[in-house]
Design a protein around this motif. Structure first.
Motif, PDB file in Angstrom:
ATOM      1  N   PRO A  95     -10.575  -5.958   3.631  1.00 15.34           N
ATOM      2  CA  PRO A  95      -9.467  -5.020   3.434  1.00 15.34           C
ATOM      3  C   PRO A  95      -9.569  -4.228   2.132  1.00 15.34           C
ATOM      4  CG  PRO A  95      -8.732  -7.276   3.111  1.00 15.34           C
ATOM      5  CD  PRO A  95     -10.102  -7.352   3.701  1.00 15.34           C
ATOM      6  N   VAL A  96     -10.239  -4.793   1.139  1.00 13.13           N
ATOM      7  CA  VAL A  96     -10.427  -4.079  -0.123  1.00 13.13           C
ATOM      8  C   VAL A  96     -11.319  -2.858   0.097  1.00 13.13           C
ATOM      9  CG1 VAL A  96     -11.294  -4.243  -2.484  1.00 13.13           C
ATOM     10  CG2 VAL A  96     -10.108  -6.191  -1.459  1.00 13.13           C
ATOM     11  N   ILE A  97     -12.418  -3.056   0.841  1.00  8.63           N
ATOM     12  CA  ILE A  97     -13.319  -1.943   1.148  1.00  8.63           C
ATOM     13  C   ILE A  97     -12.622  -0.921   2.040  1.00  8.63           C
ATOM     14  CG2 ILE A  97     -15.478  -1.284   2.255  1.00  8.63           C
ATOM     15  CD1 ILE A  97     -15.865  -2.777  -0.348  1.00  8.63           C
ATOM     16  N   GLN A  98     -11.893  -1.408   3.036  1.00  9.45           N
ATOM     17  CA  GLN A  98     -11.175  -0.498   3.923  1.00  9.45           C
ATOM     18  C   GLN A  98     -10.146   0.327   3.156  1.00  9.45           C
ATOM     19  OE1 GLN A  98      -9.647  -3.378   6.651  1.00  9.45           O
ATOM     20  NE2 GLN A  98     -11.461  -3.360   7.971  1.00  9.45           N
ATOM     21  N   ALA A  99      -9.440  -0.331   2.235  1.00  8.89           N
ATOM     22  CA  ALA A  99      -8.429   0.375   1.445  1.00  8.89           C
ATOM     23  C   ALA A  99      -9.072   1.436   0.564  1.00  8.89           C
ATOM     24  CB  ALA A  99      -7.642  -0.617   0.584  1.00  8.89           C
ATOM     25  N   ALA A 100     -10.247   1.124   0.015  1.00  5.69           N
ATOM     26  CA  ALA A 100     -10.946   2.093  -0.826  1.00  5.69           C
ATOM     27  C   ALA A 100     -11.349   3.324  -0.018  1.00  5.69           C
ATOM     28  CB  ALA A 100     -12.180   1.439  -1.454  1.00  5.69           C
ATOM     29  N   MET A 101     -11.855   3.119   1.185  1.00 10.68           N
ATOM     30  CA  MET A 101     -12.229   4.254   2.033  1.00 10.68           C
ATOM     31  C   MET A 101     -11.014   5.070   2.433  1.00 10.68           C
ATOM     32  SD  MET A 101     -15.273   2.805   4.515  1.00 10.68           S
ATOM     33  CE  MET A 101     -14.216   1.593   5.318  1.00 10.68           C
ATOM     34  N   PHE A 102      -9.945   4.365   2.813  1.00 11.19           N
ATOM     35  CA  PHE A 102      -8.718   5.029   3.216  1.00 11.19           C
ATOM     36  C   PHE A 102      -8.133   5.836   2.060  1.00 11.19           C
ATOM     37  CE2 PHE A 102      -4.061   4.860   3.390  1.00 11.19           C
ATOM     38  CZ  PHE A 102      -3.822   5.498   4.597  1.00 11.19           C
TER      39      PHE A 102
END
Length: 213
Positions: A157-164
């Motif tokens: 979720p950390v990586i996903q949040a960064a992309m988002f």
């Protein structure tokens, strides 16, 4: 012996009124920054535009550049909530549909657009803009982790949040910078501005959803 006197003076401000004052200061700061530049703008001028003292301005904000933060942070909670309730199997862009009004365009699209355009040439405002996104990212990560039922500390979720988060920032910048000096910059209807920005965000989030291929 006289009875004890009650407290005199103005009653304390409510949190709602404090938030209103912060937003008023933010709007005044953006207006002054646009018309005369950041360097030429003083805390006294910002306060005067709102009807408060410079001391009050500094009570709410540590610097004149930080006065714009309320315009940038509005909607972060709504966006996080949208991610938390994003239905599995649905396009990422749909996650923000219900919050499109406040979360995507902020309190006033024209003011936010003018502010974002200033971040291209004003390092102090650029720093506030990037800091705002940096501080919002953990909230997005927590929402995505809750949605997926993942434990604290999970990297996904950390990586996903960064992309988002990056997609949001770039989309807003793209929209603001490409509408400069055009009739689309200040449409007669705020709903039109929100719809245009929402369209740009949908494109950006679709790219994130597709991944790197």
């Amino acid at each position: 012996m006289t009875a004890g006197r009650g407290r005199t003076g103005r009653p304390p401000l409510t949190e709602e009124r404090k938030a209103e004052i912060r937003l008023e200061i933010a709007h005044a700061a953006v207006d002054l920054f646009v018309t005369q530049g950041v360097a030429a703008t003083t805390g006294e001028q910002i306060g005067q535009a709102v009807g408060v003292s410079a001391r009050t301005v500094w009570r709410y904000f540590p610097s004149k550049e930080s006065c714009v933060r309320p315009l940038l942070t509005a909607g972060v909670g709504l966006i996080a909530d949208a991610l938390r309730h994003w239905r599995p199997g649905r396009p990422l862009a749909e996650a923000l549909d219900f919050a499109a009004g406040e979360a995507l365009a902020g309190p006033e699209p024209a003011a936010v657009g003018a502010l974002v355009r200033l971040t291209r040439t004003e390092p102090g405002l650029r720093a506030i803009w990037l800091q705002t996104h940096d501080e919002a990212e953990p909230a997005f990560a927590r929402a995505l982790a809750e949605r997926a039922g993942l434990p604290a500390g999970d990297l996904r979720p950390v990586i996903q949040a960064a992309m988002f988060n990056a997609a949001l920032r770039v989309a807003v910048e793209h929209h603001a910078w490409h509408t400069a000096d055009t009739a689309a910059d200040t449409p007669a209807d705020p709903a039109t501005a929100r719809a245009r920005l929402a369209g740009t965000l949908h494109v950006a989030l679709a790219v994130v959803g597709e991944g790197l291929g």
